[in-house]
Design a protein around this motif. Structure first.
Motif, PDB file in Angstrom:
ATOM      1  N   LYS A  26     -16.618  19.046  -6.060  1.00 45.67           N
ATOM      2  CA  LYS A  26     -15.170  18.888  -6.062  1.00 45.67           C
ATOM      3  C   LYS A  26     -14.845  17.408  -6.269  1.00 45.67           C
ATOM      4  N   GLY A  27     -13.589  17.119  -6.448  1.00 44.75           N
ATOM      5  CA  GLY A  27     -13.169  15.735  -6.597  1.00 44.75           C
ATOM      6  C   GLY A  27     -12.802  15.128  -5.261  1.00 44.75           C
ATOM      7  N   LEU A  28     -12.270  13.913  -5.305  1.00 44.10           N
ATOM      8  CA  LEU A  28     -11.801  13.251  -4.091  1.00 44.10           C
ATOM      9  C   LEU A  28     -10.445  13.812  -3.691  1.00 44.10           C
ATOM     10  N   PRO A  29     -10.158  13.881  -2.391  1.00 45.66           N
ATOM     11  CA  PRO A  29      -8.845  14.355  -1.952  1.00 45.66           C
ATOM     12  C   PRO A  29      -7.732  13.480  -2.526  1.00 45.66           C
ATOM     13  N   ARG A  30      -6.652  14.106  -2.945  1.00 45.67           N
ATOM     14  CA  ARG A  30      -5.556  13.355  -3.567  1.00 45.67           C
ATOM     15  C   ARG A  30      -4.983  12.302  -2.634  1.00 45.67           C
ATOM     16  N   GLU A  31      -5.017  12.574  -1.320  1.00 47.02           N
ATOM     17  CA  GLU A  31      -4.440  11.601  -0.386  1.00 47.02           C
ATOM     18  C   GLU A  31      -5.255  10.312  -0.316  1.00 47.02           C
ATOM     19  N   GLU A  32      -6.493  10.343  -0.812  1.00 46.85           N
ATOM     20  CA  GLU A  32      -7.318   9.138  -0.822  1.00 46.85           C
ATOM     21  C   GLU A  32      -7.254   8.401  -2.150  1.00 46.85           C
ATOM     22  N   LEU A  33      -6.458   8.931  -3.073  1.00 49.19           N
ATOM     23  CA  LEU A  33      -6.380   8.348  -4.405  1.00 49.19           C
ATOM     24  C   LEU A  33      -5.045   7.650  -4.615  1.00 49.19           C
ATOM     25  N   PRO A  34      -5.018   6.672  -5.531  1.00 50.33           N
ATOM     26  CA  PRO A  34      -3.724   6.079  -5.893  1.00 50.33           C
ATOM     27  C   PRO A  34      -2.787   7.156  -6.433  1.00 50.33           C
ATOM     28  N   VAL A  35      -1.523   6.962  -6.234  1.00 52.48           N
ATOM     29  CA  VAL A  35      -0.524   7.928  -6.694  1.00 52.48           C
ATOM     30  C   VAL A  35      -0.262   7.692  -8.173  1.00 52.48           C
ATOM     31  N   PHE A  36      -0.577   8.704  -8.978  1.00 48.55           N
ATOM     32  CA  PHE A  36      -0.495   8.544 -10.429  1.00 48.55           C
ATOM     33  C   PHE A  36       0.936   8.239 -10.869  1.00 48.55           C
ATOM     34  N   ALA A  37       1.905   8.922 -10.289  1.00 49.71           N
ATOM     35  CA  ALA A  37       3.294   8.719 -10.707  1.00 49.71           C
ATOM     36  C   ALA A  37       3.741   7.281 -10.471  1.00 49.71           C
ATOM     37  N   LYS A  38       3.221   6.665  -9.416  1.00 47.56           N
ATOM     38  CA  LYS A  38       3.605   5.281  -9.138  1.00 47.56           C
ATOM     39  C   LYS A  38       2.872   4.309 -10.052  1.00 47.56           C
ATOM     40  N   LEU A  39       1.604   4.631 -10.367  1.00 51.75           N
ATOM     41  CA  LEU A  39       0.860   3.753 -11.274  1.00 51.75           C
ATOM     42  C   LEU A  39       1.406   3.819 -12.689  1.00 51.75           C
ATOM     43  N   ALA A  87     -10.376  15.485 -10.083  1.00 54.07           N
ATOM     44  CA  ALA A  87     -11.081  16.538 -10.823  1.00 54.07           C
ATOM     45  C   ALA A  87     -12.490  16.707 -10.273  1.00 54.07           C
ATOM     46  N   ARG A  88     -13.153  17.813 -10.640  1.00 58.65           N
ATOM     47  CA  ARG A  88     -14.518  18.013 -10.152  1.00 58.65           C
ATOM     48  C   ARG A  88     -15.405  16.870 -10.643  1.00 58.65           C
ATOM     49  N   GLY A  89     -16.180  16.338  -9.722  1.00 57.93           N
ATOM     50  CA  GLY A  89     -16.990  15.172 -10.060  1.00 57.93           C
ATOM     51  C   GLY A  89     -16.145  13.975 -10.425  1.00 57.93           C
ATOM     52  N   GLY A  90     -14.967  13.866  -9.817  1.00 55.89           N
ATOM     53  CA  GLY A  90     -13.987  12.849 -10.210  1.00 55.89           C
ATOM     54  C   GLY A  90     -14.511  11.426 -10.339  1.00 55.89           C
ATOM     55  N   PRO A  91     -15.232  10.908  -9.352  1.00 60.46           N
ATOM     56  CA  PRO A  91     -15.713   9.519  -9.462  1.00 60.46           C
ATOM     57  C   PRO A  91     -16.593   9.279 -10.683  1.00 60.46           C
ATOM     58  N   THR A 126       0.821  -1.204   0.000  1.00 56.68           N
ATOM     59  CA  THR A 126       0.000   0.000   0.000  1.00 56.68           C
ATOM     60  C   THR A 126       0.854   1.251   0.000  1.00 56.68           C
ATOM     61  N   SER A 127       1.886   1.259   0.796  1.00 56.41           N
ATOM     62  CA  SER A 127       2.736   2.441   0.846  1.00 56.41           C
ATOM     63  C   SER A 127       3.499   2.632  -0.448  1.00 56.41           C
ATOM     64  N   ARG A 128       3.773   1.519  -1.130  1.00 62.12           N
ATOM     65  CA  ARG A 128       4.514   1.635  -2.372  1.00 62.12           C
ATOM     66  C   ARG A 128       3.651   2.187  -3.499  1.00 62.12           C
ATOM     67  N   GLN A 129       2.359   1.812  -3.515  1.00 61.61           N
ATOM     68  CA  GLN A 129       1.511   2.186  -4.622  1.00 61.61           C
ATOM     69  C   GLN A 129       0.539   3.311  -4.281  1.00 61.61           C
ATOM     70  N   GLY A 130       0.404   3.648  -3.016  1.00 62.84           N
ATOM     71  CA  GLY A 130      -0.610   4.610  -2.625  1.00 62.84           C
ATOM     72  C   GLY A 130      -1.905   3.905  -2.315  1.00 62.84           C
ATOM     73  N   PRO A 131      -2.918   4.651  -1.837  1.00 59.28           N
ATOM     74  CA  PRO A 131      -4.212   4.042  -1.530  1.00 59.28           C
ATOM     75  C   PRO A 131      -4.775   3.321  -2.751  1.00 59.28           C
ATOM     76  N   VAL A 132      -5.338   2.158  -2.510  1.00 58.85           N
ATOM     77  CA  VAL A 132      -5.912   1.357  -3.590  1.00 58.85           C
ATOM     78  C   VAL A 132      -7.419   1.375  -3.443  1.00 58.85           C
ATOM     79  N   LEU A 133      -8.107   1.921  -4.438  1.00 57.16           N
ATOM     80  CA  LEU A 133      -9.564   1.997  -4.386  1.00 57.16           C
ATOM     81  C   LEU A 133     -10.208   0.773  -5.001  1.00 57.16           C
ATOM     82  N   ALA A 134      -9.691   0.317  -6.127  1.00 55.36           N
ATOM     83  CA  ALA A 134     -10.308  -0.795  -6.845  1.00 55.36           C
ATOM     84  C   ALA A 134      -9.811  -2.113  -6.296  1.00 55.36           C
ATOM     85  N   GLN A 135     -10.713  -2.933  -5.829  1.00 53.44           N
ATOM     86  CA  GLN A 135     -10.370  -4.238  -5.304  1.00 53.44           C
ATOM     87  C   GLN A 135     -11.396  -5.247  -5.816  1.00 53.44           C
ATOM     88  N   GLY A 136     -11.011  -5.992  -6.833  1.00 55.08           N
ATOM     89  CA  GLY A 136     -11.911  -6.992  -7.379  1.00 55.08           C
ATOM     90  C   GLY A 136     -13.136  -6.431  -8.046  1.00 55.08           C
TER      91      GLY A 136
END
Length: 738
Positions: free
Chosen positions: A436-449, A324-328, A18-28
């Motif tokens: 507004k969108g979701l807080p970045r800290e709750e999202l996967p880290v784009f640079a790592k993905l 982004a606004r309305g991100g989900p 988790t720390s390596r990839q950031g928060p993971v939202l999609a699980q199965g």
């Protein structure tokens, strides 16, 4: 090396991961949820047997397609019969309890079940014994024909036994999710018996089926086979398609009593049912596609699921657009479109990805009905997204004879316009509601993905192979292998166990479409036998009075009505047989006519009053189903406009020179944006009702694709922009119109 057990991602992702990839939202997100009547075997001999049967079913198809080709009828017959066996064993005749069966509890049979059980076992058992005797005599003694009594006496017991088994399954269903009802086992045996008879006589049946030479024994095999297909379809896909198929079957016998263009001479049961169980009906184009392309790409989807690549797709979308606004909602547009392209079912895709995106859409401010509607519109759009198009491209290629690659290229601009429209809809709604969108800290880290972008390699290989001249089957197989190889660069390495698990998943995911395509084949067979398609085309010509636009409107209505409550694959197959020939006879190009019908067959999933994808979204969002379906219709409105666009300008289907294609694409994109703004009531600010109507007129003016109409649409858009920016007043606009 065995594969990693397929446990939920949350259970297998360590803190380090988790720390390596950031928060993971999609699980199965792409895992198939259990249907209300689907069995779930948790262990024991029954569970092991079902796993083996599923693996063998998928392995049979992959092996035949790539290594050991079979004669066409033989292959399709085994494909249909295997799907029926798995369908009856995995799906009950009625909803069942979520509780598993008690370990060691003996199978209980109610007193009133005994007569049905005895009758079903005796009838189906006798028929199965006769067919086994015929095969045994051939294998052991080389007897090409068994004694006359074998085929003369098996039919009535088989039919009576099947009826008794159906009654037992309907009246006394097994309520435990981990048990198979005795009646369903017997129905599976009946399906194998039908297969055994037809395979034994396949050479002769090619010549006599559907003619006056058809024999009584042929009739009983075909009759039982058709009824089993209808029952399997009812269990797996609901009543809508079964009712339509039943109406077509009744029409075959009621023809002499019907008026006008519906009248025909009628057919005997023997001729009708033996005709339907040939490559003119059940074994025709729809089963040809389900036995090759559909099961191939469902297996590819199962490999993506087993290797967790599907989760990566959704996480990548969240990382890219979740802030982004309305991100989900924007994530739903991208992720649902991508997953829907592969899995081939709108409602199923809503359930799979919507379980994640809908709660998050509600969290950032979308109303419940909008959340479900956005997911439904995006998931349905996956069916029109190349290169797979939810199997639609393959059926279109089979029916029309147009090369698959040409169909895929033609689908690019319409699909871009559709998803651009849905994106504009959700973005403008978010802007209007101040989301507004979701807080970045709750999202996967784009640079790592981005460092794992190699997980897109299977899809890239698929597209490259398709356009490099490889066959569709070879390209799909290469993509599957690529998914397994790429998994070794992740924590979810696919070994032998994981590959077998993917084969098991593929069989379970495919049997619904197997039944649906076979059932659609019944309808196509009736149309071919009675000639009602040609007479309907003549009627369409008369009603339209040679007016192509009016004919297209009628075709749109018919395709939507035919598709209501039906899976996309079946909806297009039926509409293509009923509607498309009439459009072609009006001079509309084959590709345009079939794309037109295909779009509206797909969009029936979000068209009220029967909108399966929207109803699935409403169930997840907790909104009213009808209001959700109306909202999804509004959000997916572009799909009802784009087909008329490419009718007026076939450059949208990549037909023509590049300058013309670029021109219509740009102007159509502007028109789609104006349409979204008019529907949402927000352009560069809030729009009053009158200005919305004006903007809608500007959007519709750009449908035709002509220079003058485009200029009118652009002028209206520019005028509304200047009005909103306070550059001009309503009086100035009125003066300009003078």
């Amino acid at each position: 090396m065995t594969g990693t057990p397929q446990t939920p991602l949350s259970a297998t992702t360590s803190p380090a991961d988790t720390s390596r990839q950031g928060p993971v939202l999609a699980q199965g997100v792409d895992e198939e949820p259990l249907a209300g009547n689907q069995r779930d075997f948790t262990g024991g001999l029954g569970a092991g047997l079902m796993i083996v049967l599923c693996i063998l079913y998928t392995a049979f198809h992959i092996g035949v397609m790539n290594f050991y080709p079979l004669e066409t009828w033989t292959y399709r017959l085994i494909h249909v019969a295997g799907g029926l066996v798995l369908g009856f064993l995995l799906f009950s005749a009625a909803s069942i309890s979520a509780a598993p069966a008690e370990a060691g509890r003996p199978l209980r049979v109610a007193p009133l079940e005994w007569p049905l059980l005895i009758a079903a076992a005796a009838g189906i058992g006798y028929a199965a014994a006769m067919i086994a005797f015929a095969w045994g005599a051939w294998w052991l003694t080389g007897a090409a024909r068994p004694p006359a009594f074998v085929f003369e006496t098996y039919g009535v017991p088989l039919t009576a036994g099947m009826v008794a088994a159906l009654a037992g399954a309907w009246l006394f269903p097994e309520r435990a999710r981990g048990r198979v009802h005795w009646a369903d086992v017997l129905l599976a045996v009946a399906a194998v018996t039908v297969l055994g008879y037809i395979l034994f006589n396949v050479g002769a049946l090619r010549l006599r089926a559907g003619t006056a030479l058809a024999q009584t024994a042929d009739f009983y095999a075909a009759l039982v086979g058709v009824i089993l297909i209808l029952e399997a379809t009812r269990r797996l896909a609901g009543l809508a398609l079964v009712v339509i198929a039943a109406i077509f079957i009744l029409y075959s016998f009621a023809g002499p009593y019907l008026p006008g263009f519906l009248a025909h001479r009628g057919y005997t049961p023997t001729r009708f049912f033996t005709y339907i169980y040939t490559d003119q009906g059940i074994l025709g184009d729809t089963t040809a596609v389900s036995s090759t392309y559909i099961i191939l790409f469902i297996t590819f989807a199962a490999f993506l699921q087993a290797s967790k690549v599907g989760d990566y797709f959704v996480n990548f979308a969240f990382a890219a657009a979740g802030h982004a606004r309305g991100g989900p909602a924007k994530v739903a547009v991208f992720a649902s479109g991508l997953m829907g392209m592969i899995n081939g079912t709108s409602a199923g895709n809503v359930v799979a990805t919507g379980s994640l995106t809908i709660p998050l859409m509600k969290r950032v401010g979308y109303p419940a009905r909008s959340s479900g509607a956005i997911e439904a519109a995006a998931s349905s759009g996956g069916q029109i997204m190349p290169p797979i198009m939810g199997a639609g491209a393959f059926i279109m290629a089979e029916v029309t004879g147009i090369p698959y690659t040409e169909i895929v290229v033609a689908a690019i601009i319409p699909s871009v316009l559709y998803f651009a429209s849905v994106y504009f809809m959700v973005d403008l709604q978010a802007l209007k509601l101040g989301m507004k969108g979701l807080p970045r800290e709750e999202l996967p880290v784009f640079a790592k993905l981005v460092r794992q972008v190699y997980l897109f390699i299977p899809v890239i290989i698929l597209i490259y192979a398709l356009f490099s001249g490889y066959s569709v089957i070879r390209a799909g197989t290469l993509a599957m292998v690529a998914a397994a190889v790429v998994s070794w660069l992740t924590p979810y390495r696919m070994g032998v166990a994981a590959v077998l698990r993917a084969f098991e998943l593929a069989a379970k995911m495919s049997i619904q479409l197997v039944a649906v395509c076979a059932c659609a084949g019944i309808i196509v067979g009736v149309i071919a036998l009675t000639g009602v398609g040609a007479r309907f085309s003549a009627l369409l010509l008369a009603l339209a009075a040679q007016n192509q636009l009016l004919a297209l409107f009628f075709a749109m209505c018919i395709a939507i009505v035919l598709g209501m409550g039906m899976p996309t694959t079946a909806a297009y197959a039926v509409a293509a047989a009923v509607v498309a020939p009439g459009l072609i006879s009006l001079g509309i190009p084959v590709l345009t006519a079939h794309f037109f019908v295909f779009y509206f067959a797909v969009m029936s999933a979000i068209t009220p009053p029967v909108a399966l994808a929207a109803y699935a979204g409403a169930a997840l969002s907790g909104a009213d189903p009808m209001r959700t379906s109306v909202e999804s219709f509004k959000i997916g409105l572009a799909a009802f406009v784009v087909p008329f666009m490419f009718f007026y300008s076939q450059a949208l289907l990549m037909q023509g020179d590049w300058l013309e294609i670029a021109h219509v694409f740009v102007t159509a994109s502007v028109g789609i944006f104006l349409l979204a703004a008019a529907v949402q009531g927000w352009f560069f600010g809030l729009l009053n009702p009158l200005v919305r109507v004006v903007l809608l007129i500007g959007a519709l003016a750009m449908i035709k694709g002509g220079l003058i109409s485009d200029l009118v649409g652009l002028a209206i858009g520019a005028g509304v922009l200047l009005y909103q920016k306070k550059v001009v007043s309503p009086r100035d606009l009125a003066h300009g119109l003078d």
